[in-house]
Write an enzyme that holds these catalytic residues in place. Sequence first.
Site, PDB file in Angstrom:
ATOM      1  NE  ARG A   1      -4.423  -1.479   1.450  1.00 34.58           N
ATOM      2  CZ  ARG A   1      -5.551  -1.550   2.143  1.00 34.58           C
ATOM      3  NH1 ARG A   1      -5.614  -1.048   3.358  1.00 34.58           N
ATOM      4  NH2 ARG A   1      -6.622  -2.114   1.618  1.00 34.58           N
TER       5      ARG A   1
ATOM      6  CD  GLN B   1      -2.974   5.747  -3.855  1.00 40.69           C
ATOM      7  OE1 GLN B   1      -3.465   6.418  -4.748  1.00 40.69           O
ATOM      8  NE2 GLN B   1      -2.717   6.236  -2.659  1.00 40.69           N
TER       9      GLN B   1
ATOM     10  CG  ASP C   1      -4.682  -1.409  -2.567  1.00 42.74           C
ATOM     11  OD1 ASP C   1      -4.959  -2.593  -2.291  1.00 42.74           O
ATOM     12  OD2 ASP C   1      -4.540  -0.528  -1.703  1.00 42.74           O
TER      13      ASP C   1
ATOM     14  CB  SER D   1      -7.938  -0.244  -1.826  1.00 40.13           C
ATOM     15  OG  SER D   1      -6.961  -0.151  -0.816  1.00 40.13           O
TER      16      SER D   1
ATOM     17  CE1 TYR E   1      -5.029  -3.639   5.056  1.00 39.30           C
ATOM     18  CE2 TYR E   1      -2.670  -3.760   4.674  1.00 39.30           C
ATOM     19  CZ  TYR E   1      -3.967  -3.953   4.235  1.00 39.30           C
ATOM     20  OH  TYR E   1      -4.188  -4.444   2.987  1.00 39.30           O
TER      21      TYR E   1
END
Length: 538
Positions: free
Chosen positions: A137, A142, A145, A148, A245
């Site tokens: 991450r 992104q 990802d 997500s 996280y």
Amino acid sequence: MRRRHCSVSGLREGLLRLGAPREIYESEARVAMTPDSAQALQKLGYECLIETGAGKSAGFSDEAYRAAGVTVVESADALYSGSDIIAKVRPPEASEIDRLSPDKTLISFFYPAQNQTLLQQAKDKGAAVIAMDMVPRISRAQKMDALSSMANIAGYRAVIEAGNNFGRFFTGQVTAAGKVPPAKVLIIGAGVAGLAAIGTATSLGAITYAFDVRPEVAEQIESMGAEFVYLDFAEQQDGAATGGYAAPSSPEFREKQLAKFRELAPQIDIVITTALIPGRDAPKLWLADMVAAMKPGSVIVDLAAERGGNCDLTVPDQRIVSDNGVIVIGYTDFPSRMAAQASTLYATNIRHMMADLTPGKDGQVVHNMEDDVIRGATVAYEGEITYPPPPPKIKAIAAQKPKEKAKELTPAEKRAQEITLFKTQTRNQVALLAVGTALLLLVGVYAPASFMSHFIVFVLACFIGFQVIWNVSHSLHTPLMAVTNAVSGIVILGALLQVGSSNWLVVILAALSVLIATINIVGGFLVTRRMLAMFQKS
């Protein structure tokens, strides 16, 4: 990667092939390739294959794939044998890994920490495995990802499921039949899923509360219209961990957290829990006594059900009702319940991963293990297990620096500060006046008397005009109209003084000034009137 000989009719010899099989996991409706993503993959130099019916549950027909230039094969065996790269959604079953070989690459969710047996099996097969759940991450990754992407959908869908099971409106209403209070929603965990749930709940009109152990997300929560739940905890808890996280909380912090939840439980109508750290069992945050304190008809949606759940009563893949009438939803397939959207986003993540693996856009995979993203996502490569990866060189979220509290001043210190500020301003003003007077005297020595008289009038006009403009009340005007009308008033005043001049050019310019300034003033009042009318009830 070594090229395979063509074994599926209709494909061109020598091109690397990427195939997406039909998911065999029960009730899984997503697919790893869409017609749009297939066209983008073809631009990278790949031939695309898909198993017949793979996209049907997500709303993508075989005909749509054929129209996008994808070869539709009739069986999983044909797809695995004819593909160099296999893209899946769910972690593979043992039977699917048996179809791999050293010249193949598997890209899918894998969860290597929980699937050590599958990882060992993939290593024995010699295949390369890229786990989409292991994409680091960091900002550059992104676009790949997938966690997500799926969490965003899960958060949205969780609110929709809650609304489907909740017996009232989300938004408050006042009707002829009576007053309807708004629903109160508590979201525990403000990661991607939590923020998506917050946005959906607030947009539906619910009073939304949110909690997270990471203090840096408080501003994000409040900017979305929700209220951040603060704890009365002496020491600041920084719950951010490497990877983006939340980190496990201390026992003292956890006790304060549970006490706050017990306080809120009787007031809350809907609870959505999203707290989950990859590789760990879900922490228990909504205990049985909190469920018992909730009102009948309340709803709990547990997005951590797959890892045991954040609620004591959660049963994975089931909807249950507690003894006091609280509905607890533990579904683990929220993204699959929105298969079309989830497949589109996941296929885009796969396409971006392939773009990084194909820097030359020539259909040749370059598995660069020096690249942070590729190395982090690779869990098996060249007959070796490469999990866990080394920590990323860049932290996903920088550690928050504690803010220094402003020192409270005593009355004596405040008084001393005000006196010092007054003296400083007085000195600056006296110095400015002295410099201005000196410059005026210097000009007076050399300039003619007529110039000085006009110059003094000009300076006084500027001073008076400044005072007039900035002291106009805005009570019946917008600030812009108030200032422009004041400026126009000064222009008219100056023009009227010059209308009686003996010079015809001055008279014409003065008349034009009066006309234009009058138009500006009248127009300003008309615009202001229309703006005020927008806020009046008819």
